[in-house]
Each structure stands twice: as structure tokens, then as C-alpha cells.
Design an enzyme around this catalytic site. Sequence first.
Site, PDB file in Angstrom:
ATOM      1  N   PHE A  10       0.952  -1.086  -0.124  1.00 26.07           N
ATOM      2  CA  PHE A  10       0.004   0.139  -0.186  1.00 26.07           C
ATOM      3  C   PHE A  10       0.816   1.219  -0.112  1.00 26.07           C
ATOM      4  CE2 PHE A  10      -2.161   2.807   3.210  1.00 26.07           C
ATOM      5  CZ  PHE A  10      -2.676   3.529   2.310  1.00 26.07           C
ATOM      6  N   ILE A  11       1.714   1.473   1.023  1.00 30.04           N
ATOM      7  CA  ILE A  11       2.519   2.687   1.035  1.00 30.04           C
ATOM      8  C   ILE A  11       3.634   2.816   0.084  1.00 30.04           C
ATOM      9  CG2 ILE A  11       3.346   4.260   2.653  1.00 30.04           C
ATOM     10  CD1 ILE A  11       2.143   3.043   4.949  1.00 30.04           C
ATOM     11  N   SER A  83       2.076  -6.100   8.161  1.00 30.32           N
ATOM     12  CA  SER A  83       1.784  -4.824   8.709  1.00 30.32           C
ATOM     13  C   SER A  83       0.440  -4.895   9.336  1.00 30.32           C
ATOM     14  CB  SER A  83       1.672  -3.936   7.466  1.00 30.32           C
ATOM     15  OG  SER A  83       0.655  -4.369   6.537  1.00 30.32           O
ATOM     16  N   THR A 132       6.006   2.899  12.657  1.00 34.85           N
ATOM     17  CA  THR A 132       4.542   3.079  13.132  1.00 34.85           C
ATOM     18  C   THR A 132       4.494   3.872  14.495  1.00 34.85           C
ATOM     19  OG1 THR A 132       2.732   2.058  13.608  1.00 34.85           O
ATOM     20  CG2 THR A 132       4.518   0.733  13.869  1.00 34.85           C
ATOM     21  N   ASP A 133       3.276   4.506  14.681  1.00 34.33           N
ATOM     22  CA  ASP A 133       3.069   5.038  15.913  1.00 34.33           C
ATOM     23  C   ASP A 133       2.651   4.157  16.864  1.00 34.33           C
ATOM     24  OD1 ASP A 133       0.615   4.480  14.939  1.00 34.33           O
ATOM     25  OD2 ASP A 133      -0.208   6.329  15.330  1.00 34.33           O
ATOM     26  N   GLU A 134       2.262   2.799  16.496  1.00 37.89           N
ATOM     27  CA  GLU A 134       2.066   1.759  17.486  1.00 37.89           C
ATOM     28  C   GLU A 134       3.187   1.394  18.562  1.00 37.89           C
ATOM     29  OE1 GLU A 134      -0.675  -1.206  15.834  1.00 37.89           O
ATOM     30  OE2 GLU A 134      -1.124   0.166  13.950  1.00 37.89           O
ATOM     31  N   TYR A 158       2.611  -7.207  16.162  1.00 40.18           N
ATOM     32  CA  TYR A 158       2.906  -6.336  15.018  1.00 40.18           C
ATOM     33  C   TYR A 158       3.736  -5.266  15.615  1.00 40.18           C
ATOM     34  CZ  TYR A 158       2.677  -2.371  12.116  1.00 40.18           C
ATOM     35  OH  TYR A 158       3.063  -1.325  11.243  1.00 40.18           O
ATOM     36  N   SER A 161       7.100  -6.349  16.958  1.00 42.77           N
ATOM     37  CA  SER A 161       8.142  -6.782  15.951  1.00 42.77           C
ATOM     38  C   SER A 161       8.607  -5.344  15.313  1.00 42.77           C
ATOM     39  CB  SER A 161       7.656  -7.655  14.981  1.00 42.77           C
ATOM     40  OG  SER A 161       6.560  -6.978  14.222  1.00 42.77           O
ATOM     41  N   LYS A 162       7.723  -4.268  15.021  1.00 41.92           N
ATOM     42  CA  LYS A 162       8.364  -2.950  14.592  1.00 41.92           C
ATOM     43  C   LYS A 162       9.207  -2.309  15.341  1.00 41.92           C
ATOM     44  CE  LYS A 162       7.586  -1.272  11.257  1.00 41.92           C
ATOM     45  NZ  LYS A 162       7.958  -1.589   9.738  1.00 41.92           N
ATOM     46  N   ARG A 288     -10.749  -7.075  19.494  1.00 39.12           N
ATOM     47  CA  ARG A 288      -9.570  -7.597  19.331  1.00 39.12           C
ATOM     48  C   ARG A 288      -8.736  -7.627  20.596  1.00 39.12           C
ATOM     49  NH1 ARG A 288      -6.108  -3.499  15.849  1.00 39.12           N
ATOM     50  NH2 ARG A 288      -6.668  -4.547  14.093  1.00 39.12           N
ATOM     51  N   PRO A 289      -8.066  -8.760  20.947  1.00 41.49           N
ATOM     52  CA  PRO A 289      -7.204  -9.035  22.121  1.00 41.49           C
ATOM     53  C   PRO A 289      -6.108  -8.051  21.997  1.00 41.49           C
ATOM     54  CG  PRO A 289      -7.469 -10.969  20.773  1.00 41.49           C
ATOM     55  CD  PRO A 289      -7.865  -9.939  20.005  1.00 41.49           C
ATOM     56  N   TYR A 348     -13.138 -13.370  10.667  1.00 43.21           N
ATOM     57  CA  TYR A 348     -14.506 -12.892  11.177  1.00 43.21           C
ATOM     58  C   TYR A 348     -15.691 -13.962  11.681  1.00 43.21           C
ATOM     59  CZ  TYR A 348     -12.905  -8.350   9.809  1.00 43.21           C
ATOM     60  OH  TYR A 348     -11.999  -7.255   9.619  1.00 43.21           O
TER      61      TYR A 348
HETATM   62  P1  NAD Z   1       1.496  -3.636   3.218  1.00 44.23           P
HETATM   63  O1  NAD Z   1       1.341  -4.766   4.118  1.00 44.23           O
HETATM   64  O2  NAD Z   1       0.465  -3.102   2.332  1.00 44.23           O
HETATM   65  O3  NAD Z   1       2.684  -4.084   2.194  1.00 44.23           O
HETATM   66  C1  NAD Z   1       3.992  -4.713   2.739  1.00 44.23           C
HETATM   67  C2  NAD Z   1       4.743  -5.068   1.507  1.00 44.23           C
HETATM   68  O4  NAD Z   1       6.026  -5.737   1.933  1.00 44.23           O
HETATM   69  C3  NAD Z   1       4.043  -6.046   0.515  1.00 44.23           C
HETATM   70  O5  NAD Z   1       4.317  -5.495  -0.844  1.00 44.23           O
HETATM   71  C4  NAD Z   1       4.792  -7.247   0.847  1.00 44.23           C
HETATM   72  O6  NAD Z   1       4.629  -8.125  -0.501  1.00 44.23           O
HETATM   73  C5  NAD Z   1       6.178  -6.916   1.085  1.00 44.23           C
HETATM   74  N1  NAD Z   1       6.949  -7.906   2.109  1.00 44.23           N
HETATM   75  C6  NAD Z   1       6.525  -8.647   3.068  1.00 44.23           C
HETATM   76  N2  NAD Z   1       7.594  -9.215   3.388  1.00 44.23           N
HETATM   77  C7  NAD Z   1       8.504  -8.981   2.708  1.00 44.23           C
HETATM   78  C8  NAD Z   1       9.968  -9.694   2.639  1.00 44.23           C
HETATM   79  N3  NAD Z   1      10.099 -10.751   3.573  1.00 44.23           N
HETATM   80  N4  NAD Z   1      10.844  -9.323   1.754  1.00 44.23           N
HETATM   81  C9  NAD Z   1      10.310  -8.375   0.675  1.00 44.23           C
HETATM   82  N5  NAD Z   1       9.058  -7.890   0.654  1.00 44.23           N
HETATM   83  C10 NAD Z   1       8.000  -8.126   1.757  1.00 44.23           C
HETATM   84  O7  NAD Z   1       2.064  -2.567   4.363  1.00 44.23           O
HETATM   85  P2  NAD Z   1       1.992  -0.987   4.234  1.00 44.23           P
HETATM   86  O8  NAD Z   1       0.854  -0.587   5.085  1.00 44.23           O
HETATM   87  O9  NAD Z   1       2.082  -0.555   2.931  1.00 44.23           O
HETATM   88  O10 NAD Z   1       3.018  -0.569   5.285  1.00 44.23           O
HETATM   89  C11 NAD Z   1       4.389  -0.584   4.744  1.00 44.23           C
HETATM   90  C12 NAD Z   1       5.460   0.186   6.057  1.00 44.23           C
HETATM   91  O11 NAD Z   1       4.869   1.062   6.613  1.00 44.23           O
HETATM   92  C13 NAD Z   1       5.397  -1.175   7.122  1.00 44.23           C
HETATM   93  O12 NAD Z   1       6.614  -1.242   7.616  1.00 44.23           O
HETATM   94  C14 NAD Z   1       4.443  -0.837   7.980  1.00 44.23           C
HETATM   95  O13 NAD Z   1       4.954  -1.051   9.437  1.00 44.23           O
HETATM   96  C15 NAD Z   1       4.749   0.814   8.271  1.00 44.23           C
HETATM   97  N6  NAD Z   1       3.459   1.490   8.545  1.00 44.23           N
HETATM   98  C16 NAD Z   1       2.104   1.543   7.976  1.00 44.23           C
HETATM   99  C17 NAD Z   1       1.366   2.176   8.292  1.00 44.23           C
HETATM  100  C18 NAD Z   1      -0.229   1.834   7.955  1.00 44.23           C
HETATM  101  O14 NAD Z   1      -1.236   2.612   8.334  1.00 44.23           O
HETATM  102  N7  NAD Z   1      -0.518   1.035   6.710  1.00 44.23           N
HETATM  103  C19 NAD Z   1       1.591   3.055   9.312  1.00 44.23           C
HETATM  104  C20 NAD Z   1       2.609   3.465  10.006  1.00 44.23           C
HETATM  105  C21 NAD Z   1       3.708   2.672   9.297  1.00 44.23           C
HETATM  106  P1  TYD Z   2      -6.548  -1.215  11.151  1.00 49.28           P
HETATM  107  O1  TYD Z   2      -6.906  -0.682  10.034  1.00 49.28           O
HETATM  108  O2  TYD Z   2      -6.611  -2.852  11.565  1.00 49.28           O
HETATM  109  O3  TYD Z   2      -5.433  -0.483  11.845  1.00 49.28           O
HETATM  110  P2  TYD Z   2      -4.808  -0.608  13.417  1.00 49.28           P
HETATM  111  O4  TYD Z   2      -5.052  -1.729  13.815  1.00 49.28           O
HETATM  112  O5  TYD Z   2      -3.224  -1.028  12.688  1.00 49.28           O
HETATM  113  O6  TYD Z   2      -4.881   0.627  13.870  1.00 49.28           O
HETATM  114  O7  TYD Z   2      -7.909  -0.898  12.375  1.00 49.28           O
HETATM  115  C1  TYD Z   2      -8.047   0.449  12.647  1.00 49.28           C
HETATM  116  C2  TYD Z   2      -8.898   0.464  13.908  1.00 49.28           C
HETATM  117  O8  TYD Z   2     -10.222  -0.164  13.346  1.00 49.28           O
HETATM  118  C3  TYD Z   2      -8.607  -0.565  15.176  1.00 49.28           C
HETATM  119  O9  TYD Z   2      -9.061   0.289  16.437  1.00 49.28           O
HETATM  120  C4  TYD Z   2      -9.331  -1.763  14.872  1.00 49.28           C
HETATM  121  C5  TYD Z   2     -10.671  -1.362  14.150  1.00 49.28           C
HETATM  122  N1  TYD Z   2     -11.192  -2.223  13.372  1.00 49.28           N
HETATM  123  C6  TYD Z   2     -12.535  -2.616  13.482  1.00 49.28           C
HETATM  124  O10 TYD Z   2     -13.261  -2.004  14.366  1.00 49.28           O
HETATM  125  N2  TYD Z   2     -12.973  -3.443  12.710  1.00 49.28           N
HETATM  126  C7  TYD Z   2     -12.456  -4.015  11.591  1.00 49.28           C
HETATM  127  O11 TYD Z   2     -12.811  -4.878  11.061  1.00 49.28           O
HETATM  128  C8  TYD Z   2     -10.902  -3.677  11.586  1.00 49.28           C
HETATM  129  C9  TYD Z   2     -10.303  -4.404  10.505  1.00 49.28           C
HETATM  130  C10 TYD Z   2     -10.460  -2.846  12.258  1.00 49.28           C
END
Ligand code: NAD
Ligand code: TYD
Length: 351
Positions: A10-11, A83, A132-134, A158, A161-162, A288-289, A348
Site C-alpha cells: 500500500f504505502i 503490517s 509506526t506510531d503503534e 505487530y 516486531s516493529k 481484538r485482544p 470474522y
Molecule cells: P503492506 O502490508 O500493504 O505492504 C507490505 C509489502 O511488503 C508488501 O508488498 C509485501 O509483499 C512486502 N513484503 C512483506 N514481506 C516481505 C519480505 N520478507 N521481503 C520483501 N518484501 C516483503 O504494508 P503498508 O501498509 O504499505 O506498510 C508499509 C510499511 O509502513 C510497514 O513497514 C508498516 O509497518 C509501516 N506503516 C504502515 C502504516 C499503515 O497505516 N499502513 C502506518 C505506519 C507505518
Molecule cells: P486497522 O486498520 O487494522 O489498523 P490498526 O489496528 O493498525 O490501527 O484498524 C484500525 C482500527 O479499526 C482499530 O482500532 C481496529 C478497528 N477495526 C474494526 O473495528 N473493525 C475491523 O474490521 C477492522 C479491520 C479494524
Amino acid sequence: MILVTGGAGFIGSNFILDWLANETAPVLNLDKLTYAGNPGNLTAVEKDARYRFVHGDINDRALVEQLLREHHPSAIVHFAAESHVDRSIHGPGEFVQTNVVGTFNLLEATRAWLGTVSAEEKSRFRFLHVSTDEVYGSLSADSPPATEIFPYVPSSPYSASKAASDHLVRAYCCTYQFPSLITNCSNNYGPRQFPEKLIPLITLNALNMKALPIYGDGLNIRDWLYVGDHCSALRAVLARGRIGETYNVGGNSEKTNLEVVKTLCNIVDELRPAASPRASLLNFVKDRPGHDRRYALDAGKLARELGWEPQEKFESGLRKTVSWYLDNPQWVEEVVSGGYRNWLDTNYAAR
Ligand code: NAD
Ligand code: TYD
């Protein structure tokens, strides 16, 4: 050129599109193509001579070393990760393997390679670790937003590990003068997000008049950032960030999950009117636990030092996002017909 890991996700894919539109340096994308990696995210640049895709794992040390030797990147932007918090609860092993061991492997390969290049090349090189902020854990309702010096208190496999990978990156900088920077970003939303995460999941369910699952009481708070703003922050940190520093990237947009879902319902109702309002599809399900109650970020350092601030407002960003899913039914169809179906049963069915 720059080496991007996880650029089919995604990102990462949004970052590559944004980079090629705004910068001149070519991009090499190393991605394992897990369920979350989708080459279809990058069809727009497939024929761009500045873009190259390599199918591979960051855990493959020989491959990473070969890519570094051959291409001499001026930067690595490290997105590759597992992620999704819910998946980390069902199966934490992959999270440790990719997020911790994979990052360690990337650091080791890069450190070894930097030992072979000129002092000048090394001084220009940057390793940007995208996190991540998590890692700051759950904030109480009256806590100020987390700054970069907040303690790390991760609560899911998650975020743990980050956090571990952040610690490794920082330690490499202190110990080996490894030229790294870390960004900790809040929840992203926007085009090309895999529909396991809240916003695309609710959008697609609402479009199809399916139940909208809300974990617990729906009052958990997240800070939301439009993905395009994250991309511009990463470019600013790469260009002007100080080595060894951490920068929070936040959206100044704290919302409860209920607020997010209700806003989405209104947008979908407006863009695709239905007989009954989508808000009637809200379905409170088992929590979610270890569900973190609140994330909030203070991104003041990034504003003060690098002049970055988010440009997109939540409501307009959400509207753009819903429109993107409406305008790209083929992307949706391909994703939904794949492994995502099995995930819906796993996550689900018992809730
Ligand atoms: P995503 O799950 O959409 O994409 C992850 C990508 O990494 C995928 O293309 C996957 O194929 C690739 N990948 C996974 N394991 C791999 C490996 N062993 N070797 C090579 N490629 C591999 O994730 P995202 O939401 O795009 O997040 C990207 C990064 O940003 C992550 O590090 C995540 O922790 C961080 N991040 C995400 C968010 C968010 O809201 N999505 C927020 C803050 C930080
Ligand atoms: P998510 O998109 O999984 O991101 P993160 O847990 O990394 O913040 O979830 C965002 C928020 O939405 C989180 O508080 C969990 C909640 N959530 C639901 O209520 N229902 C859902 O089906 C999902 C996937 C998330």
C-alpha cells in the site's frame, strides 16, 4: 537510484508513484509479493525506464548484497513488513521473521556493502526505516500526543516486531555510524490499501451492503494520515533529515472508529445511493485482544525542522479514497478474488 523494499504494498507503491512524479532518481523495488504485495499497484510506471522490479525476500542476504553491489543505491527506503495487527495475533511468526530478522538482514547486508564503497559515497547514503506510531502503545485519554522521546510500550506482536526493528536500526547508527533515519507514522489511508484494514474494508462492505464490523465499543481512537502526505514526509526526511534522528509523521486527525465508519457511510450513501442508509449495517463484534485504546502523535519536530505538515483534510481525503475504490473495480475484483477471501473466514467467522 534508490532501493525501495516492500514497494508493491500500500504505502510503498504510493511512495514509488509519488517519487517518480517528483524526483529524477530511478527506483529499484525489492518485494516478496506476499498476499499484501500487488504488482498491479504499479502498472502506471511499469514502462517507465526509471522503474525496475525485483521479486525477492529481504531475508535473502545474497540477493540483497548483489543488488547493492550492482546498483549502488544512494538510499534504501525500507517498507517491507507484515503490517496487519489482526494477522499478527493469528500468526506472529511471520512478523518476527520479516519485521525483525528481515530488517536485521538488510542492516547487515548494507553495513557490509558500505564498508566497500568510498567515503564520499558512504557520506551521501541514507537508510530510511519506515515505522509506526503503534510502538508507543496505547495512550490514555488525557495523555498528550506521543513525541519522539516517548517510551516504547508495544502491545501486539505487530507493534512489538516493529519496535524491535526500530531498536536495531537505532543501535546500528550508534554502534557502527550507520547512516539511518527512522519515521514513526500514524494510520495511513488512501488508494491501493489492501481491504483487510479498517477504511478499505468498511468502504467495500458498505458498497456491497454487507455488515460493517466494529470491534468492541468502537470508541478506540486512531490518528489518520492521507498516504500522499506520508510520501511527502518521507521525501523530506530523506532529503533533509538528520542522520540518527527519529521523526513522527502524524495527521493531527484523531477519530474514534465509529466516527470514521459513520463518515464513510455518509460518503458511500452520497456517491452510491441505496434504499437504506449504510449506517444501518453497523455490526458490533468481539473485540481484538490487546486492542490499543488510543494512538496520537505529536509531529511538531517534523514541522519545525523540515517544514512538513499534512496537506489533506480527513473528510476530503476520505472522499478521494472512496472515489478511488469506486473508479477501480478491476483492482478490487483482483484483490477480492485472491487470498483475501480466506482471511475473511479466518478473522470474522468466529466473531
Ligand atoms: P503492506 O502490508 O500493504 O505492504 C507490505 C509489502 O511488503 C508488501 O508488498 C509485501 O509483499 C512486502 N513484503 C512483506 N514481506 C516481505 C519480505 N520478507 N521481503 C520483501 N518484501 C516483503 O504494508 P503498508 O501498509 O504499505 O506498510 C508499509 C510499511 O509502513 C510497514 O513497514 C508498516 O509497518 C509501516 N506503516 C504502515 C502504516 C499503515 O497505516 N499502513 C502506518 C505506519 C507505518
Ligand atoms: P486497522 O486498520 O487494522 O489498523 P490498526 O489496528 O493498525 O490501527 O484498524 C484500525 C482500527 O479499526 C482499530 O482500532 C481496529 C478497528 N477495526 C474494526 O473495528 N473493525 C475491523 O474490521 C477492522 C479491520 C479494524
